[in-house]
Design an enzyme around this catalytic site. Sequence first.
Site, PDB file in Angstrom:
ATOM      1  N   GLY A 121     -27.596  -9.733  41.562  1.00 13.48           N
ATOM      2  CA  GLY A 121     -26.543  -9.534  42.549  1.00 13.48           C
ATOM      3  C   GLY A 121     -25.478 -10.601  42.443  1.00 13.48           C
ATOM      4  O   GLY A 121     -25.675 -11.630  41.777  1.00 13.48           O
TER       5      GLY A 121
ATOM      6  N   THR B 149     -25.327 -13.734  47.758  1.00 13.48           N
ATOM      7  CA  THR B 149     -25.871 -12.577  48.490  1.00 13.48           C
ATOM      8  C   THR B 149     -27.257 -12.843  49.061  1.00 13.48           C
ATOM      9  O   THR B 149     -27.796 -11.989  49.769  1.00 13.48           O
ATOM     10  CB  THR B 149     -25.928 -11.344  47.576  1.00 13.48           C
ATOM     11  N   GLY B 150     -27.868 -13.984  48.747  1.00 18.91           N
ATOM     12  CA  GLY B 150     -29.144 -14.336  49.365  1.00 18.91           C
ATOM     13  C   GLY B 150     -30.350 -14.184  48.462  1.00 18.91           C
ATOM     14  O   GLY B 150     -31.469 -13.999  48.951  1.00 18.91           O
ATOM     15  N   LYS B 151     -30.152 -14.281  47.144  1.00 25.48           N
ATOM     16  CA  LYS B 151     -31.282 -14.111  46.207  1.00 25.48           C
ATOM     17  C   LYS B 151     -32.296 -15.242  46.369  1.00 25.48           C
ATOM     18  O   LYS B 151     -33.510 -14.995  46.443  1.00 25.48           O
ATOM     19  CB  LYS B 151     -30.752 -14.063  44.763  1.00 25.48           C
TER      20      LYS B 151
ATOM     21  N   GLU C  56       7.642  -8.910  52.617  1.00 26.96           N
ATOM     22  CA  GLU C  56       6.396  -8.607  53.320  1.00 26.96           C
ATOM     23  C   GLU C  56       6.571  -7.412  54.269  1.00 26.96           C
ATOM     24  O   GLU C  56       5.661  -6.595  54.428  1.00 26.96           O
ATOM     25  CB  GLU C  56       5.905  -9.830  54.107  1.00 26.96           C
TER      26      GLU C  56
END
Length: 597
Positions: A195, A199-201, A418
């Site tokens: 991942g 992402t928190g592996k 813009e």
Amino acid sequence: MKGMFKGLFIWILLGAFVLFAYNFLFTESVFHTSVNLSYTEFLEKVEKGEVKEIFLEGKKVTGKLLDGKDFITYIIPEDKDLFNLLKKQGIKIHVRPEAQSNWITTFLISWLPFIVLILLWVLFIRQMQPGNKPFSFARSRAKLIKEGESKVTFKDVAGVEEAKEELQEVVEFLKNPQKFTKLGARIPKGILLVGPPGTGKTLLAKAIAGEAGVPFFSISGSDFVEMFVGVGAARVRDLFTQAKQQAPCIIFIDEIDAVGRMRGAGLGGGHDEREQTLNQLLVEMDGFDTAEGIVVIAATNRPDILDIALLRPGRFDRQVVVPAPDLHGRLAILNLYAKKYKIAPNLDLMAIAKSTPGFTGANLENLMNEAALNAARKGKEFVEMDDIEEAKDKILMGKERKGLALSEEERRIIAYHEAGHALVAHYLPDPDPVHKISIIPRGQALGVTQQLPLDDRHIYTEEYLLKKITVLLGGRVSEETVFERLSTGARDDLKKATQIAKRMICEFGMSKYLGPLTYGKSDEPIFLGKEMFQIKDYSEETAKLIDKEAKEIIQGCYERAKNIITQYIDKLHLVAKTLLEEETIDADKFKLLLQEN
């Protein structure tokens, strides 16, 4: 500090010893001021009566001159005329036995320098190693979290529910292996967490260890590789030896692509230290049985460059994808962080989740932390929505460049630029709502128009991509329409629009001339050795067609944006004027402006 001074003192002492030994063993000038005389000079001084006395030691002659100086020379002992001359001149002759070399002298001269060098090398290696243990560089550097020490559980992980479900099997196996083994089943030897960064592996791996209540070995892939050949392989062996002693347990290898890259790829030789380490890892993963209760978990964000032998069944035979969280995943992560930070009771976490598409867990944690810092800086008791917005702007666009002085003409150009983006984005069918318009310089941008999609998108239609290009060109069209001249302000917009158009043709098969085919390489990162020597897989004629169609797509979107700007030119002037006065317009203010007559 004390250890540092001790080490410095040892180095100074050893240096002084080596210098002293060198001078003592290999020079004579330290303790003696003797004059070296040739045999001829010695005879001349004897004949002139300048020699007072001599000391014979075999062929070596030392003595004193009348002026008090010492001298040294070498003679021929068989020369009888010399001794007659010495007697004639009345010179005192002292005879000493010739010195015999003994084992102490031989040892000092021949072996002592080598012993000192070896001691210095051992001391150097010892100072390099953690804990200053000599020869410990072959030991594994994995950190061991013992059973019960890990407090992280699946309750601390949010936004990756599917990955948690897959990894729950590992927890059950480590707690109750008989449930699987009685049916002949085996748990995967290795699990590869794949991942994007953040992402928190790593957090998932720690949660598995915390849920199962088993020892947890954590190491980075780069910790295996060392400048000494063979050290990486030795560390792999040591890691698995320790794991077998602690089984059942989990081995977690973070960033495994540091040692797991495809063998033979690249410009260097194939038999290097990294590949030796990989070979040893492959052997070790084949060498243990899952019945031992060892589960290897690895994490990477580049599975495409891993060696195929590492991914075959029996090694890392299961890949668990840990993607960036969706809307509900981001909301679950924010709910976790809401317990850690002091937030205002009326803070709308769902609004924050909707406004942060693409954010990972690490990004959301950073967002909350920056917001908390902003609130503390202002002396607030709670984190409020304006702190979140300020933190989000800082993360996405950079810090405000308050010291950048823009002329009034430049501010007008930026305001209309813009306003053009915002107006085109609003009046296109099914638009992504405009969230904020700002002409405050941030990071590399002098102004920004933010759009927030209503939902997370996973598939992009041709119409959506064309609208994206049209919005990007809205700023250039606005400048051209109002000022009747062009500027460099649209450089980044034109680059992005061209990239989208060419990807539509070459990658997505959205081409009326070339059909549903892909051409050329994708935008994936280059893996040296695989892509470096690839040739272009289409002809020059095809390249001309790609350029022609890309130009047609850009030109069509340009005309579409021009029609919108021309039709709503009064709204454009109103939005630009408001921007010059207020510098920032939020979504509600923008809608009110467009509703005015």
